[in-house]
Scaffold this active site. Sequence first.
Site, mmCIF file in Angstrom:
data_model
loop_
_atom_site.group_PDB
_atom_site.id
_atom_site.type_symbol
_atom_site.label_atom_id
_atom_site.label_comp_id
_atom_site.label_asym_id
_atom_site.label_seq_id
_atom_site.Cartn_x
_atom_site.Cartn_y
_atom_site.Cartn_z
ATOM 1 N N GLY A 19 0.810 -1.293 0.000
ATOM 2 C CA GLY A 19 -0.086 0.072 -0.046
ATOM 3 C C GLY A 19 0.698 1.432 -0.069
ATOM 4 O O GLY A 19 1.977 1.020 0.338
ATOM 5 N N GLY A 21 0.643 5.830 0.445
ATOM 6 C CA GLY A 21 -0.149 7.034 0.677
ATOM 7 C C GLY A 21 0.707 8.083 0.057
ATOM 8 O O GLY A 21 1.800 7.943 -0.378
ATOM 9 N N GLN A 22 0.287 9.287 0.494
ATOM 10 C CA GLN A 22 0.795 10.566 0.162
ATOM 11 C C GLN A 22 2.318 10.719 0.874
ATOM 12 O O GLN A 22 3.299 11.056 0.163
ATOM 13 C CB GLN A 22 0.210 11.932 0.761
ATOM 14 C CG GLN A 22 0.608 13.073 0.065
ATOM 15 C CD GLN A 22 -0.437 14.498 0.683
ATOM 16 O OE1 GLN A 22 -1.209 13.996 1.455
ATOM 17 N NE2 GLN A 22 -0.202 15.491 0.066
ATOM 18 N N PHE A 23 2.404 10.288 2.013
ATOM 19 C CA PHE A 23 3.626 10.369 2.832
ATOM 20 C C PHE A 23 4.395 8.958 3.283
ATOM 21 O O PHE A 23 5.266 9.027 4.029
ATOM 22 C CB PHE A 23 3.787 11.455 3.816
ATOM 23 C CG PHE A 23 3.212 12.786 3.789
ATOM 24 C CD1 PHE A 23 1.971 13.330 4.066
ATOM 25 C CD2 PHE A 23 4.097 13.587 2.820
ATOM 26 C CE1 PHE A 23 1.695 14.425 3.765
ATOM 27 C CE2 PHE A 23 3.688 14.837 2.342
ATOM 28 C CZ PHE A 23 2.710 15.460 3.016
ATOM 29 N N LYS A 41 4.747 0.354 7.949
ATOM 30 C CA LYS A 41 4.403 1.895 7.515
ATOM 31 C C LYS A 41 5.656 2.720 7.493
ATOM 32 O O LYS A 41 5.824 3.214 8.516
ATOM 33 C CB LYS A 41 2.906 2.017 8.024
ATOM 34 C CG LYS A 41 2.533 3.447 7.336
ATOM 35 C CD LYS A 41 1.394 4.060 7.966
ATOM 36 C CE LYS A 41 0.707 5.105 7.386
ATOM 37 N NZ LYS A 41 -0.635 5.624 7.897
ATOM 38 N N ASP A 139 -10.636 10.923 8.516
ATOM 39 C CA ASP A 139 -10.565 10.431 7.204
ATOM 40 C C ASP A 139 -11.169 9.307 6.800
ATOM 41 O O ASP A 139 -10.606 8.170 6.080
ATOM 42 C CB ASP A 139 -8.969 10.365 6.639
ATOM 43 C CG ASP A 139 -8.492 10.342 5.283
ATOM 44 O OD1 ASP A 139 -7.481 9.989 5.129
ATOM 45 O OD2 ASP A 139 -9.470 10.738 4.499
ATOM 46 N N LYS A 141 -13.077 6.567 4.748
ATOM 47 C CA LYS A 141 -13.389 6.422 3.529
ATOM 48 C C LYS A 141 -13.478 5.022 3.412
ATOM 49 O O LYS A 141 -12.545 4.442 4.009
ATOM 50 C CB LYS A 141 -12.903 7.256 2.523
ATOM 51 C CG LYS A 141 -11.131 7.210 2.783
ATOM 52 C CD LYS A 141 -10.448 8.157 2.007
ATOM 53 C CE LYS A 141 -9.128 8.309 1.870
ATOM 54 N NZ LYS A 141 -8.278 9.086 1.524
ATOM 55 N N ASN A 144 -10.010 3.293 3.561
ATOM 56 C CA ASN A 144 -9.356 3.123 5.021
ATOM 57 C C ASN A 144 -10.200 2.246 5.639
ATOM 58 O O ASN A 144 -9.939 1.953 7.073
ATOM 59 C CB ASN A 144 -9.395 4.533 5.748
ATOM 60 C CG ASN A 144 -8.375 5.256 5.218
ATOM 61 O OD1 ASN A 144 -7.482 5.129 4.680
ATOM 62 N ND2 ASN A 144 -8.492 6.741 5.372
ATOM 63 N N ASP A 159 -5.092 3.773 8.904
ATOM 64 C CA ASP A 159 -4.757 5.170 8.376
ATOM 65 C C ASP A 159 -5.226 6.392 9.401
ATOM 66 O O ASP A 159 -6.272 6.925 9.149
ATOM 67 C CB ASP A 159 -4.907 5.582 6.913
ATOM 68 C CG ASP A 159 -4.218 6.689 6.560
ATOM 69 O OD1 ASP A 159 -4.191 6.751 5.488
ATOM 70 O OD2 ASP A 159 -3.635 7.278 7.485
ATOM 71 N N THR A 178 -10.681 13.698 2.177
ATOM 72 C CA THR A 178 -10.967 13.718 0.730
ATOM 73 C C THR A 178 -12.360 14.286 0.446
ATOM 74 O O THR A 178 -13.393 14.165 0.989
ATOM 75 C CB THR A 178 -11.123 12.207 0.443
ATOM 76 O OG1 THR A 178 -9.908 11.383 1.010
ATOM 77 C CG2 THR A 178 -11.327 11.817 -1.059
HETATM 78 C C1 DKG Z 1 -2.183 -1.458 4.067
HETATM 79 C C2 DKG Z 1 -1.995 -2.282 5.383
HETATM 80 C C3 DKG Z 1 -1.783 -1.507 6.589
HETATM 81 C C4 DKG Z 1 -2.067 -2.032 7.719
HETATM 82 N N1 DKG Z 1 -2.028 -3.278 7.711
HETATM 83 N N2 DKG Z 1 -2.092 -4.084 6.838
HETATM 84 C C5 DKG Z 1 -2.145 -3.519 5.304
#
Ligand code: DKG
Length: 293
Positions: A19, A21-23, A41, A139, A141, A144, A159, A178
């Site tokens: 996955g 995202g922006q940052f 992350k 946020d 949506k 998320n 998120d 968003t």
């Molecule tokens: C994208 C993500 C985030 C947290 N855990 N699993 C997957």
Amino acid sequence: IEYSTEPFESLYEVYEDIGSGQFAVVRRCVEKATRSEYAAKYIRKRRVASSRRGLPLEVIAREVHVLQKLHKHQIIISLHQVFDNGQHVILVLELVRGGELFEHISERERLSEEEASAFLHQILLGVCHMHSHDIAHLDLKPENVLLLSKNRQHIKLIDFGLSRVITDAEEVRDLMGTAEFVAPEIVNYEPLCLATDMWAIGVITYILVSGSSPFLGDSQQETFNNVTAVDYTFDTQYFSGTSDLAKDFICRLLVKDVRKRMTAKESLSHPWIQPESEEQEEERRDAQTNMDN
Ligand SMILES: Cc1ccnnc1
């Protein structure tokens, strides 16, 4: 949880991106000592105050604090460890493999009301937990909301990058989120509140049962105009088979006045979520939005 400065790669094996995202970029990883899988992350740290790349440490710390307060709840993604490797803060999160609710809808165009109500019930349990700690997600949506596994209905909220403790004093006003899911008070720079999440839940419900989006315009500005005017309809093209209970649930959330909007607690006892009678159960079950028939 303190930020470990141990080298992350000495304790974890890092694999494919799952996955971004922006940052942040999220990668599947394996803890060497336990062979357990997690989601790492990587959040880029802002080096210079004036730069636009990365996030300031206090913003990153907010997400960590929120997760630490909430994550023992079964609907909230759990946080295992935090590392700081100089350039990134790395959140080691529970790994969820079922994909986004967003993809699940797109594959199906729309869900049966029973399935939509079951998803919403879980999202509301998670949001109720957050709101009981005075934390707003800000946020919410379908992107998320992750499914634990493909065909199961268990979900996790992820998120918390924009989430924060809402105290009456602190009048938080910075625009965010968003356009499709933001509440009128955000567009009008009015103080944010927990009810801001409930508006987003109204938008998510509308999308889950109809496959269409209530306020989406051809531009962000048009979407904002539709939001502040609360300009939406239950277009018969998408809602002909939708139950009155579902429409009533949505109507009580897409309310401009935050004081009149249904709270998370109230929404858990709405008959579309918690049928009180066999008739209501039947109304939800027989709704024609079920694409199977
Ligand atoms: C994208 C993500 C985030 C947290 N855990 N699993 C997957």
